[in-house]
Design an enzyme around this catalytic site. Sequence first.
Site, PDB file in Angstrom:
ATOM      1  N   LYS A   7      -8.563  -3.115  -6.809  1.00 47.80           N
ATOM      2  CA  LYS A   7      -7.596  -2.796  -7.853  1.00 47.80           C
ATOM      3  C   LYS A   7      -8.124  -1.682  -8.754  1.00 47.80           C
ATOM      4  O   LYS A   7      -7.365  -0.804  -9.184  1.00 47.80           O
ATOM      5  CB  LYS A   7      -7.289  -4.051  -8.669  1.00 47.80           C
ATOM      6  CG  LYS A   7      -6.508  -5.089  -7.859  1.00 47.80           C
ATOM      7  CD  LYS A   7      -6.458  -6.433  -8.550  1.00 47.80           C
ATOM      8  CE  LYS A   7      -5.613  -7.416  -7.737  1.00 47.80           C
ATOM      9  NZ  LYS A   7      -5.784  -8.793  -8.213  1.00 47.80           N
ATOM     10  N   GLY A  13      -0.304  -8.131 -10.690  1.00 49.59           N
ATOM     11  CA  GLY A  13       0.940  -8.869 -10.515  1.00 49.59           C
ATOM     12  C   GLY A  13       2.045  -8.396 -11.446  1.00 49.59           C
ATOM     13  O   GLY A  13       2.450  -7.237 -11.396  1.00 49.59           O
ATOM     14  N   THR A  56       2.849  -6.492   3.889  1.00 41.39           N
ATOM     15  CA  THR A  56       2.052  -7.192   4.899  1.00 41.39           C
ATOM     16  C   THR A  56       0.713  -7.585   4.271  1.00 41.39           C
ATOM     17  O   THR A  56       0.335  -7.039   3.243  1.00 41.39           O
ATOM     18  CB  THR A  56       1.812  -6.284   6.129  1.00 41.39           C
ATOM     19  OG1 THR A  56       1.202  -5.065   5.668  1.00 41.39           O
ATOM     20  CG2 THR A  56       3.113  -5.950   6.837  1.00 41.39           C
ATOM     21  N   GLU A  95       3.014  -0.590  -8.309  1.00 45.32           N
ATOM     22  CA  GLU A  95       2.672  -1.381  -9.501  1.00 45.32           C
ATOM     23  C   GLU A  95       2.189  -2.781  -9.124  1.00 45.32           C
ATOM     24  O   GLU A  95       1.296  -3.344  -9.764  1.00 45.32           O
ATOM     25  CB  GLU A  95       3.910  -1.479 -10.411  1.00 45.32           C
ATOM     26  CG  GLU A  95       3.706  -2.251 -11.696  1.00 45.32           C
ATOM     27  CD  GLU A  95       2.729  -1.585 -12.640  1.00 45.32           C
ATOM     28  OE1 GLU A  95       3.044  -0.491 -13.137  1.00 45.32           O
ATOM     29  OE2 GLU A  95       1.652  -2.149 -12.882  1.00 45.32           O
ATOM     30  N   GLU A 147      -8.318 -19.049  -2.074  1.00 47.75           N
ATOM     31  CA  GLU A 147      -8.083 -19.093  -0.629  1.00 47.75           C
ATOM     32  C   GLU A 147      -9.110 -20.015   0.026  1.00 47.75           C
ATOM     33  O   GLU A 147     -10.138 -20.327  -0.568  1.00 47.75           O
ATOM     34  CB  GLU A 147      -8.271 -17.686  -0.027  1.00 47.75           C
ATOM     35  CG  GLU A 147      -7.566 -16.596  -0.779  1.00 47.75           C
ATOM     36  CD  GLU A 147      -6.290 -16.166  -0.105  1.00 47.75           C
ATOM     37  OE1 GLU A 147      -6.123 -16.499   1.076  1.00 47.75           O
ATOM     38  OE2 GLU A 147      -5.474 -15.515  -0.757  1.00 47.75           O
TER      39      GLU A 147
END
Lengths: 331, 169
Positions: free
Chosen positions: A221, A150, A92, A145, A206
Amino acid sequence: MKTIRTSIIGFGAVGQGVAKVILSKNEYLNNMGIDLRVVAIADSKTAVIDENGLDLSAVLARKLEQGSVGSENIGGTEIIKTVEHDLVVEITPTNINDGGVGLGNMIAAFEKGMDVVTSNKGPLALKYCELEEMAKNSGSQFKFEATVGGAMPIINLASETLAGNKILSMEGILNGTCNYILCRMMEENAPYDQMVAEAQELGIAETDPIYDVEGIDTACKLVILANAIFGMNATYKDVSVTGITKITPEALLLAQNNGYDIKLIGEVNGSKINVSPKLVPKDNPLAVGGTLNVASLQTDISGPITITGRGAGSIETASAILSDIISIYKD
Amino acid sequence: MRVSMDLELKDIPGQLLLVLKPISDFKGNLVTVVHHHEKRTPRGTIPVQVVFEIKADKLDDIISKFEESGVSVVSVDEKRYLEHGTVILIGHIVHTDIQDTIDKMDETGCAELVDLNLSMPKIDCPSSACLKIDAVNKEELNLVIELLKKIAVEKDLLVIEPIESELRV
């Protein structure tokens, strides 16, 4: 053959990427002795459930045509609580303020002893230790991960491949959007605003880019890495954060004339967790261009280890999710 | 600092030790020794070049020791600053008293600003500057960058420093 019944909670770009990857890698999974059966998919409004396994091509087609996955009016959390399955793929949208629905979904899954694979940073950046503790107590596997870098396999690299090494510090570029904007500012000698607009037009940034350009995404992160690799008990508030909004084309030119790039660098070093623009020598492996991500781990016996790869994109992120799934269920 | 010396030694056994021992006694770190036995001088002495790192206040003691023991010192070349760092500053660099920023760095005594390249595109727009800093060693370079970051907070400037692996001691 081991049958793994799974749900995909969240069916945006990454969710659809996961469905595509499962479809294309079905035979590969079977050869590994894994029969991955998706029994439920939920997007933000609707859901589709079939305990015998969904036809993923049909669900993908319906999502493309009608914008929804199904007709059932049941939320992701309800699916986790009521549909019998083994694995929750939680993708989500991330929410850094309170963890959003993702946090509730993960907790619900652990309460039922289910395994969780996720790309959702928010809950981990806020409640890493609590979630790890819950997973441990319920005997669940918890893999994430895809939350960092990514396709770039940094967490598994540090925890599995580099076993035996102590990881001393880490520095790298963990946000492709910022890297793209800084590279383009340097190439075109153009101001920040202009290159943000270009990145937005290309879908790299964005509509509201603040989360990326202010360093918040990189900071989240780093929190995950600080906890997962360095065993720290860190949360977002432990990170000092400076973004790239004040960088000028003149500064980039001055750096370039002296053999440097300016990159938004995240680092974990000792107890320090820091995000800020830094000077990277042009011949340093961290000086990667475009939207690439890169991370360099300083280890005690192997020295520096650097990996680079695509930090975003639905299929790339889905690849990290797939590798987590395989690492849980392979024999 | 790093010191490079041209010396002349008598052509008898044990002379090189008269050079190496004082360097060691004063906790110097030897970098190179070149002994030109084949280039004997008209005076019958042997030229020797040594390069070593030493604390600045010990250099005179070492030279005195050499002279006492009959080692002749032909030339001394000191290089005080071994480390060079580059830092970028962004903000109202000039209007926040650039002289004060420079003075505070130079006052540390172990590092100094040796080059400043300033770009001021428009009035009222933030300027960008590239600073080159020389320091006696990496520790001092790190300290002066930390000092600059502190000054930058007060003056609302952005400091872009080299990545950690470049500054690692």
